[in-house]
Design an enzyme around this catalytic site. Sequence first.
Site, mmCIF file in Angstrom:
data_model
loop_
_atom_site.group_PDB
_atom_site.id
_atom_site.type_symbol
_atom_site.label_atom_id
_atom_site.label_comp_id
_atom_site.label_asym_id
_atom_site.label_seq_id
_atom_site.Cartn_x
_atom_site.Cartn_y
_atom_site.Cartn_z
ATOM 1 N NE ARG A 264 -10.593 -19.151 53.663
ATOM 2 C CZ ARG A 264 -10.754 -20.458 53.523
ATOM 3 N NH1 ARG A 264 -11.635 -21.089 54.275
ATOM 4 N NH2 ARG A 264 -10.055 -21.129 52.633
ATOM 5 N NE ARG A 289 -12.356 16.094 34.363
ATOM 6 C CZ ARG A 289 -11.928 16.793 33.305
ATOM 7 N NH1 ARG A 289 -11.442 18.018 33.476
ATOM 8 N NH2 ARG A 289 -11.973 16.262 32.111
ATOM 9 C CD GLN A 300 -30.456 10.834 38.413
ATOM 10 O OE1 GLN A 300 -30.681 10.320 37.325
ATOM 11 N NE2 GLN A 300 -31.396 11.378 39.166
ATOM 12 C CG HIS A 364 -10.330 8.715 39.477
ATOM 13 N ND1 HIS A 364 -11.024 8.077 40.484
ATOM 14 C CD2 HIS A 364 -9.438 9.523 40.090
ATOM 15 C CE1 HIS A 364 -10.559 8.460 41.664
ATOM 16 N NE2 HIS A 364 -9.601 9.345 41.453
ATOM 17 N N GLY A 365 -12.370 8.573 35.218
ATOM 18 C CA GLY A 365 -12.184 8.661 33.779
ATOM 19 C C GLY A 365 -10.811 8.158 33.381
ATOM 20 C CD GLU A 389 -5.138 -15.886 54.143
ATOM 21 O OE1 GLU A 389 -4.705 -16.885 53.563
ATOM 22 O OE2 GLU A 389 -4.557 -15.385 55.112
ATOM 23 C CD GLU A 393 -13.838 -19.224 41.568
ATOM 24 O OE1 GLU A 393 -14.468 -18.397 40.887
ATOM 25 O OE2 GLU A 393 -12.740 -18.958 42.117
#
Length: 415
Positions: A264, A289, A300, A364-365, A389, A393
Site C-alpha cells: 500500500r 498552447r 491565472q 489540455h482541453g 491494494e 473505503e
Amino acid sequence: MTASSPPSPTTNPPAARAAVDAEQPLDEGQFAALKAEVAAFVAGPGEQWAEQIEREGEVPDALWADLRERGYLSLAAPAEYGGRGLPFSRYLELVELFSMSHASLRMIVHVTNGIWRAMDQFATEEQRARFVIPLVRGETRVAFTLTEPTAGTGADLRCSVTRDGDHYLLSGEKHLITFGVKCDYWLLFARLAGTSGKEGTVALMVDRSAPGVTVESMPETMGVRGTDHAHLVFREAPVPVANRLGEEGRGLEVALGGFLTPSRVSVGMTCVGLARRAQELAVEHALHRTTFGKTLAQRQAISFMIAENAADIEAARQLVLHAAREWERGSGEDAAATSALSSMCKLTAVDMLTRVTDKALQIHGGIGYWSSSPIERVYRDARAQRFEEGTNEIQKTVIAREVLRRHSQQQEVAR
C-alpha cells in the site's frame, strides 16, 4: 522435513527484516547513477514498450526479460538472494520513476519487487531456495492470489482446503488476479474447511499446472492495459502440504503484513509518479498552447491549477516516504499503527492523483480526451489506483479502527 509437517520458519518477521535491509550501507553516488539510469529507461525504451502494449493489448514476454536483465525485478530483495538490497524508502524513489511509464510496466516492477516479502517471512530454508530465490532471480513468476468474486478481500475468504494426507484439496474461486494467467505459481490464500475469521487461514504456493484448476483471462480493463488478470476456479486441486508458508491459521499474516502493508505504501508512491507525469504533460502543454495571444501558462486559472498540483504531489510524496521509513524502522510491536499509516498514505495519494489528473486533463482541453494525447492514457491508468491494494473505503476502515483503538487505550491509561 516431512511433507506433512513443514518446520517452523527461521527468518525474521517482515518489520525486522525491513530494519535489517535499511541498515545496509548505500553508496549515494551509485544510487544517483541508478536513478538516472531508470529515468533514462522510462523516457526512452519504457515509452517504446508503452506504445507496443497499447497497440497490441498485452505485455510481451520480451518486456519481462528486458526488466530482468536490467536488474529492475530484484531491486528491493536482499543481496544474498540475488537482489540489489535497496532499503525500502530508497527503492520507492525508483518506483516513482517507473510509475511515470506505462501502468503495466510499473505493475511488473511493483509486484515482483514486493511479493518476495510475503513469501520470505514464513518460508523455511528449503522453501526459500525453491520459491523465493528463483522469483528474485527472475526465473519464476508468482501471482498474489487473494481476491474472490463472492467475498471481500480479507478474513471472509471462502476458498477452502481439506487435508488429504500430504496434500490439501483446494476448492473455490479467485478473480482479478494480476499476472494470474501467465505465472508459475499462485501465492494463494484460503481457509481450512469449516473455519471462520482469520483463524484457519493458510498461505499456499499453488503450482500453475496443478490439476483441477480452470484459468480464464478476464476482459480488457479501462486502464493498465496489457496486464493479464485471471479468474480462477479450483475443484479439489491438490496442493502439497510442503507448499504451505507458515502454520495453519497464519495465512492472513502472510498476506497482510508481508505484502499488503508495504505494498500500500508502494502504491502510494505509484500515485505520486503517475501524478508527476500528468503534471509534466500539463505544464508542457500550458507552455506551448497559445490562445488569444497568450500561452495557457500565462493565464491565472491555469497557473493556479499547476500550483495546486505541485503542492498536492509533494505533500503526498512526503507522507508516503514517512510511512515507508516507519515500516523500515521495524515497528513490529505496533503493527496496527504501521498498517494504518500505510492506509493513510495510500488514501491520501489516491485522492491526490484523482485531483491532479483531472486538472491535467482539463488544462489540455478537448484534445486531451483523444487517445493520440499522452494524458489520455495517464488519466485511464490513474483510475485503477482507487481499488488497487484495497478501495478507499477499506483504507478508511483500517484508519478509523486504529484511531478508535488508540483513543480507547489512552482512556484506559488515564483511568
